[in-house]
Write a protein that holds these residues in place. Structure first.
Motif, PDB file in Angstrom:
ATOM      1  N   UNK A 142       0.842  -1.267  -0.001  1.00 45.66           N
ATOM      2  CA  UNK A 142      -0.196   0.197   0.222  1.00 45.66           C
ATOM      3  C   UNK A 142       0.935   1.583  -0.090  1.00 45.66           C
ATOM      4  N   UNK A 143       2.086   0.953   1.003  1.00 44.25           N
ATOM      5  CA  UNK A 143       2.999   1.834   0.096  1.00 44.25           C
ATOM      6  C   UNK A 143       3.522   2.463  -0.824  1.00 44.25           C
ATOM      7  N   UNK A 144       3.891   1.303  -0.978  1.00 41.68           N
ATOM      8  CA  UNK A 144       4.439   1.681  -2.875  1.00 41.68           C
ATOM      9  C   UNK A 144       3.648   2.216  -3.663  1.00 41.68           C
ATOM     10  N   UNK A 145       2.290   1.952  -3.332  1.00 41.19           N
ATOM     11  CA  UNK A 145       1.633   1.922  -4.544  1.00 41.19           C
ATOM     12  C   UNK A 145       1.492   3.310  -4.714  1.00 41.19           C
ATOM     13  N   UNK A 146       1.277   3.711  -3.201  1.00 43.93           N
ATOM     14  CA  UNK A 146       0.977   5.387  -2.654  1.00 43.93           C
ATOM     15  C   UNK A 146       1.930   6.269  -2.955  1.00 43.93           C
ATOM     16  N   UNK A 147       3.138   5.772  -2.523  1.00 48.72           N
ATOM     17  CA  UNK A 147       4.790   6.406  -3.490  1.00 48.72           C
ATOM     18  C   UNK A 147       4.818   6.406  -4.552  1.00 48.72           C
ATOM     19  N   UNK A 148       3.852   5.821  -5.498  1.00 50.86           N
ATOM     20  CA  UNK A 148       4.123   5.624  -7.226  1.00 50.86           C
ATOM     21  C   UNK A 148       2.897   6.497  -7.568  1.00 50.86           C
ATOM     22  N   UNK A 149       1.859   6.506  -6.701  1.00 51.39           N
ATOM     23  CA  UNK A 149       0.954   8.229  -7.580  1.00 51.39           C
ATOM     24  C   UNK A 149       1.024   8.891  -7.240  1.00 51.39           C
ATOM     25  N   UNK A 150       2.462   9.180  -5.529  1.00 47.63           N
ATOM     26  CA  UNK A 150       2.567  10.387  -5.804  1.00 47.63           C
ATOM     27  C   UNK A 150       3.755  11.400  -6.722  1.00 47.63           C
TER      28      UNK A 150
END
Length: 167
Positions: free
Chosen positions: A9-17
């Protein structure tokens, strides 16, 4: 920093940012803010033009309203004048008709009185003529009766009277 402890979830948030920052960069690079600004400026200018037009139309409508109000007041005044003039004309015509009627009645009354007076005079003349005729007839009868009895005396007396009057 240990990247192995980061969950999905954190990786998804980073890539979305990161994707969002790249997208915003591309938008800025191609001048999207300038286009949006131009569109907003054009819309603001259109709204200002519409407001100015609305203000002008409002002022024009107010001027027309004042003008029509003045015309209405003038028309009411003119109508009142016309009504007053019509009432005065009606009174004048009524008075003239009354005077004409009074004159007509007076003329007709005088005419009738003249006819009555003429009829009375004619009747009086006829009565007088008839009375004169009767008097003449009565005198003729009386004279013819008296001439038979006193004719000679009257003739001699008339001759004496003529003789004395001529001298």
């Amino acid at each position: 920093m240990d990247f192995s402890t980061i969950d999905a979830t954190t990786w998804a948030t980073i890539w979305a940012t990161i994707s969002l920052v790249i997208f915003i960069g591309i938008m800025i690079y191609f001048g999207l803010p300038k286009m949006i600004t131009k569109m907003l400026d054009a819309r603001i200018a259109q709204i200002e033009t519409d407001l100015a037009e609305a203000k002008r139309l409002r002022e024009e409508a107010e001027a027309l309203l004042v003008d029509y109000e003045n015309k209405r007041v003038a028309a009411e005044g003119e109508a009142a004048g016309i009504v007053t003039a019509a009432q005065e004309e009606a009174k004048r015509l009524a008075e003239e008709a009354n005077v004409a009627l009074t004159d007509l009645i007076a003329r007709r009354t005088k005419s009738v009185q003249d006819k009555i007076a003429q009829a009375e005079a004619q009747a009086l003349g006829e009565v007088r003529a008839r009375a004169a005729d009767l008097t003449v007839e009565a005198a003729r009868i009386v004279l013819s009766q008296q001439m038979a009895s006193k004719g000679d005396d009257l003739v001699s007396k008339a001759i004496k009277d003529v003789g004395t009057q001529l001298n």
